[in-house]
Write a protein that holds these residues in place. Structure first.
Motif, mmCIF file in Angstrom:
data_model
loop_
_atom_site.group_PDB
_atom_site.id
_atom_site.type_symbol
_atom_site.label_atom_id
_atom_site.label_comp_id
_atom_site.label_asym_id
_atom_site.label_seq_id
_atom_site.Cartn_x
_atom_site.Cartn_y
_atom_site.Cartn_z
ATOM 1 N N LEU A 8 0.832 -1.160 -0.032
ATOM 2 C CA LEU A 8 -0.011 0.099 -0.007
ATOM 3 C C LEU A 8 0.846 1.311 0.103
ATOM 4 O O LEU A 8 2.147 1.099 0.216
ATOM 5 C CB LEU A 8 -1.015 0.047 1.157
ATOM 6 N N PRO A 9 0.348 2.430 -0.475
ATOM 7 C CA PRO A 9 1.286 3.446 -0.290
ATOM 8 C C PRO A 9 1.577 3.848 1.285
ATOM 9 O O PRO A 9 0.845 3.814 1.937
ATOM 10 C CB PRO A 9 0.245 4.747 -0.858
ATOM 11 N N ALA A 10 2.837 3.827 1.455
ATOM 12 C CA ALA A 10 3.308 3.890 2.728
ATOM 13 C C ALA A 10 4.180 5.116 2.865
ATOM 14 O O ALA A 10 5.056 4.856 3.844
ATOM 15 C CB ALA A 10 4.067 2.626 3.112
ATOM 16 N N ALA B 83 -13.325 8.770 -3.705
ATOM 17 C CA ALA B 83 -12.383 9.082 -4.882
ATOM 18 C C ALA B 83 -11.031 8.502 -4.506
ATOM 19 O O ALA B 83 -10.423 7.781 -5.222
ATOM 20 C CB ALA B 83 -12.318 10.359 -5.334
ATOM 21 N N ALA B 84 -10.557 8.713 -3.151
ATOM 22 C CA ALA B 84 -9.318 8.258 -2.981
ATOM 23 C C ALA B 84 -9.384 6.655 -2.847
ATOM 24 O O ALA B 84 -8.197 6.039 -3.144
ATOM 25 C CB ALA B 84 -8.984 8.833 -1.442
ATOM 26 N N LEU B 85 -10.282 5.857 -2.157
ATOM 27 C CA LEU B 85 -10.449 4.645 -2.358
ATOM 28 C C LEU B 85 -10.359 3.992 -3.722
ATOM 29 O O LEU B 85 -9.432 3.068 -3.950
ATOM 30 C CB LEU B 85 -11.663 4.094 -1.765
ATOM 31 N N ASP B 86 -11.100 4.789 -4.783
ATOM 32 C CA ASP B 86 -10.987 4.188 -6.079
ATOM 33 C C ASP B 86 -9.734 4.308 -6.447
ATOM 34 O O ASP B 86 -9.170 3.209 -7.295
ATOM 35 C CB ASP B 86 -11.834 4.960 -6.826
ATOM 36 N N VAL B 87 -8.890 5.358 -6.254
ATOM 37 C CA VAL B 87 -7.713 5.517 -6.696
ATOM 38 C C VAL B 87 -6.667 4.374 -6.086
ATOM 39 O O VAL B 87 -5.665 3.865 -6.808
ATOM 40 C CB VAL B 87 -6.879 6.803 -6.746
ATOM 41 N N ILE B 88 -6.672 4.536 -4.596
ATOM 42 C CA ILE B 88 -5.764 3.674 -4.070
ATOM 43 C C ILE B 88 -6.139 1.943 -4.157
ATOM 44 O O ILE B 88 -5.149 1.254 -4.558
ATOM 45 C CB ILE B 88 -5.855 3.958 -2.573
ATOM 46 N N THR C 166 -14.707 -5.164 -2.130
ATOM 47 C CA THR C 166 -13.467 -5.555 -2.441
ATOM 48 C C THR C 166 -12.886 -6.960 -2.265
ATOM 49 O O THR C 166 -12.208 -7.572 -3.082
ATOM 50 C CB THR C 166 -12.262 -4.631 -1.632
ATOM 51 N N LYS C 167 -13.605 -7.779 -1.276
ATOM 52 C CA LYS C 167 -13.120 -8.882 -0.741
ATOM 53 C C LYS C 167 -13.410 -9.825 -2.132
ATOM 54 O O LYS C 167 -12.968 -10.803 -2.357
ATOM 55 C CB LYS C 167 -13.867 -9.384 0.342
ATOM 56 N N LYS C 168 -14.682 -9.401 -2.515
ATOM 57 C CA LYS C 168 -15.396 -10.448 -3.617
ATOM 58 C C LYS C 168 -14.459 -10.188 -4.888
ATOM 59 O O LYS C 168 -14.041 -11.040 -5.717
ATOM 60 C CB LYS C 168 -16.774 -10.095 -3.964
ATOM 61 N N PRO D 64 -5.674 -4.917 -1.187
ATOM 62 C CA PRO D 64 -6.381 -4.060 -1.311
ATOM 63 C C PRO D 64 -7.305 -3.903 -0.190
ATOM 64 O O PRO D 64 -7.702 -2.803 0.296
ATOM 65 C CB PRO D 64 -7.509 -4.829 -2.384
ATOM 66 N N MET D 65 -7.499 -4.794 0.579
ATOM 67 C CA MET D 65 -8.093 -4.904 1.943
ATOM 68 C C MET D 65 -7.101 -3.910 3.002
ATOM 69 O O MET D 65 -7.814 -3.177 3.815
ATOM 70 C CB MET D 65 -8.267 -6.311 2.766
#
Ligand SMILES: CC/C=C\CC(=O)SCCNC(=O)CCNC(=O)[C@H](O)C(C)(C)COP(=O)(O)OP(=O)(O)OC[C@H]1O[C@@H](n2cnc3c(N)ncnc32)[C@H](O)[C@@H]1OP(=O)(O)O
Length: 725
Positions: free
Chosen positions: A130-132, A147-152, A220-222, A230-231
């Motif tokens: 993940l971006p850290a 929007a941030a979730l979509d990007v990340i 996202t899990k699915k 992703p989680m």
């Protein structure tokens, strides 16, 4: 110098200089600390611009440093903190790419200017992390949670105009982003910076955030079954809502470390570098990718406008290569033309939204029935259906019509390239280009070299793959090449599992939980069961040519499962007929439902053949199918068909729905331990001598005997990719 500094009036321009992609390795981070320190202290400097050399801002952290001590030196997040806290305004001038740590660095700047061709993004999730460096905390504060979730979480590259609309960048320019950034920097000198420091902002939202995040977790899990990154990304973004910035960053760090412990980042980063290595092809003659010049493909033609041909035409047009598209009759041509034009319209729309004129990016497509029009094209891709006689007829025609230096490619998924080449006047310019459906979307291209294929032809096809944006792998010529050849033993095991008491949905569930995009039976239904049936009939494995008295479950003394043949004999060809291993809502339907007919059919079959029921559990299903797959991979290496295990993994990761976080079948075998894989196969084979595909490959035996060395050491045992078949 990993970073340089120059002065433009009162603006210091600090340039990251670490080719090829300005990755933020330890030397760059040290240089940034030094140059910022100097610019901050310099009383003649009133503002700072940060950019990257050679038209690239930065591709982010140096992936090769993960897991080494280099990553522990000065941290990127500390640098970001220093930049953000600067009393002098800092403007990021984004050219080319600002990805991962590169974008995180830009987010720490007070302003961001991007050139219209650039792309930004946080693609860490694609390499298992993940971006850290504060990215999961700053981006939500800038553009909001959804929007941030979509990007990340998706990790996609965002074109500059979209980044502007989202609010990631402040300005998009047609000309030099550095000049525009200097101008902006001069304009903002002396203005307050507080609101430009993203870490200090509060997240505003009207949504019920916890519910929204929980729903995103479920979705996202699915969507990314089994993938941990992703989680972790969602949890880090959740922290940005719940915690103050500095505690959010701590959480980000912890999540990074827990991800690392899962082994998934290592597998995904192996996959990342393997893809890049695949482009560096080698040939048994010793020739390598750098020793051969590809020829320029200025124009191309595609023969056949079925699903494959259409996708190939779109790919070529998107790569700005004008195409002539040919069909055999007016009706097929019209159908193909309609489909291609509608796909091209969609592409044009996307380009318009990104601020480009479609005409400058999409090349023209000319539709015709006349082979004579192919006389000047540089390269032809034949994409008619899999029939050797038809392909030969087309290649004879091409041979007489096309100019003598034109390259002739066949999009076959397993037919003999040498046989096709043999009917032409230029077998050295014939090569296999095995696209995957839909060809405009799927990333993989298997390039198949025949015995006489010249090095220039190989270099040209490999380069074309790159131009088309494909992950391109060079393989040798054998029935079904690499990917499809490996499917044989895998699907064989899947069928045996049904005979022994499993159901299609049990096997599919096990493989999908392992991470495959689709289990074997859903995959067969999608591809069409009639395809394999036709091929088995031609080989005399089923149908009228099977010798009388042959036992139903034996062929040439080996175990054989006639289940798929029986399904086809009942008219069940998969999705296209609405029935196959599953039932569908209608012919062409997509939703697979377990079919009581299949259950009943299997029960009767087992009874008729007196098969002892011993249904396997999930672990056994995965072991049998995956080890069978990998074992064939070892044989492919022995035969000199693939150059290295990495190439096989690239093929599976990009063309067969293998979960990238498991690296690929060969990486997975190495991860599990070759001695374990060997022993399991050996045990199975000893108990089932009539299943030769499960006999451990010699190479596997050899590597297991020395304890299963790391995958990069296998090459020493494999030798040159000389086709031994
Ligand atoms: C503490 C954690 C903080 C931050 C986390 C991160 O930043 S993780 C890194 C996130 N960034 C990425 O995932 C970007 C990865 N790179 C790419 O997607 C592409 O390479 C890129 C930048 C779009 C360029 O593509 P292009 O097709 O032009 O070139 P190619 O992929 O062949 O790359 C050229 C060579 O550069 C190497 N490389 C690329 N990115 C990195 C990187 N981030 N670190 C190290 N090396 C990188 C790539 O392997 C190629 O090397 P070569 O030896 O020439 O094969």
């Amino acid at each position: 110098m990993a970073a340089t500094r120059r002065l433009v009036n009162t603006v210091a321009v600090i340039t990251i200089n670490h080719p090829p992609v300005n990755a933020l390795s330890s030397s760059v981070r040290h240089a940034l600390v030094e140059e910022f320190g100097k610019a901050s202290k310099d009383p003649t400097v009133e503002a700072i611009v940060l950019n990257g050399s050679n038209g690239k801002f930065s591709a982010g952290a140096d992936i090769r440093e993960f897991g080494t001590s280099a990553i522990k030196t000065v941290s990127l997040e500390d640098i970001n903190g220093t930049i953000e806290a600067s009393q002098k305004p800092v403007v990021a001038a984004i050219e080319g790419i600002a990805l991962g740590g590169g974008l995180e660095l830009a987010l720490a700047c007070h302003y961001r200017v991007a050139d219209i061709q650039s792309r930004v993004g946080l693609p860490e999730v694609l390499i298992g992390i993940l971006p850290a460096a504060g990215g999961t905390q700053r981006l939500p504060r800038l553009i909001g949670i959804p929007a941030a979730l979509d990007v990340i979480v998706r990790g996609r590259h965002i074109p500059a105009t979209e980044a502007l609309n989202l609010g990631i960048v402040d300005e998009v320019v047609q000309g030099s982003a550095v000049d525009a950034a200097i101008q902006l920097a001069q304009k903002v000198i002396g203005l307050p910076l507080n609101k430009r420091r993203l870490s200090t902002l509060r997240i505003s939202s009207n949504l019920n955030m916890e519910d929204f995040l929980d729903t995103t977790v479920e979705k996202t899990k699915k969507q990314f079954r089994g993938a941990q990154a992703p989680m972790a990304c969602i949890e880090a973004v959740r922290a940005s809502v719940l915690l103050p910035y500095h505690r959010g960053v701590e959480k980000e760090r912890q999540l990074f470390l827990s991800l690392w412990a899962t082994g998934q980042p290592q597998a995904q980063q192996y996959a990342f570098f393997s893809e890049r290595e695949a482009a560096k092809w080698s040939h048994p003659s010793g020739a390598r990718w750098y020793s051969e010049e590809p020829k320029l493909v200025r124009t191309a033609a595609v023969i056949g406008l079925g699903t494959m041909g259409r996708g190939i035409v779109i790919s070529l047009s998107k790569a700005n290569i004008p195409v002539i598209a040919i069909e055999q009759d007016a009706y097929q041509l019209e159908m193909g033309k309609k489909a291609v034009n509608s796909l091209l319209e969609r592409e044009a729309e996307k380009l318009k939204q990104q601020g480009f004129s479609p005409g400058s990016k999409l090349a023209s497509v000319h539709f015709t029935l006349a082979f004579g029009e192919l006389q000047d094209v540089d390269l032809v891709i034949e994409a008619v259906y899999e029939n050797m006689e038809l392909k030969k007829e087309i290649f004879r025609k091409l041979s007489s019509v096309c100019k003598s230096n034109a390259f002739l490619c066949t999009n076959t998924s397993g037919l003999n390239i040498d046989e096709i080449a043999s009917v032409t006047d230029r077998p050295n310019q014939v090569i296999g280009t095995h696209f995957f459906s839909p060809a405009n979307i799927m990333k993989l291209l298997e390039v198949v070299r025949g015995q006489q294929t010249s090095l220039t032809t190989i270099a040209t096809a490999m380069n074309l793959g790159k131009i088309l944006g494909k992950v391109t792998v060079l393989v040798g010529n054998c029935p079904l090449f690499v990917g499809n050849r490996m499917l044989g033993p895998y699907l064989e095991q899947a069928s045996y599992l049904l005979e022994e008491g499993c159901y299609p949905e049990t096997v599919d569930r096990a493989m999908e939980e392992f991470g495959f995009a689709m289990g074997p039976f859903r995959m067969m239904d999608l591809a069409g069961l009639d395809v394999g049936w036709r091929s088995r009939t031609e080989k005399g494995l089923t149908g009228a040519n099977v010798p009388q008295g042959t036992p139903a479950r034996k062929r040439l003394g080996n175990r054989y499962s006639p289940l798929a043949d029986l399904l086809c004999e009942s008219g069940r060809f998969g999705q296209k007929t609405g029935k196959g291993w599953y039932q569908y809502e209608k012919p062409g339907g997509r939703t697979a439902r377990p079919d009581p007919w299949v259950k009943d059919f299997l029960q009767k079959y087992r009874k008729t053949h007196q098969i002892k029921q011993q249904p396997s559990n999930q672990e056994q299903i995965v072991e049998r199918c995956v080890y069978a797959l990998a074992n064939e991979g070892f044989r492919i290496l022995e035969d000199g068909i693939a150059s290295c295990p990495e190439d096989i993994d690239v093929i599976y990761n990009n063309g067969y729905g293998w979960p990238k976080y498991r690296g690929g079948p060969m990486y997975y075998a190495s991860f599990v331990g070759l001695p374990k894989v060997f022993n399991t196969l050996e045990k199975y084979y000893k108990a089932n001598a009539d299943v030769p595909s499960m006999k451990p490959a010699f190479l596997l035996k050899k590597l297991a005997a020395v304890g299963g060395p790391p995958i990069k050491e296998w090459r020493l045992q494999v030798g040159k990719p000389v086709n031994k078949l």
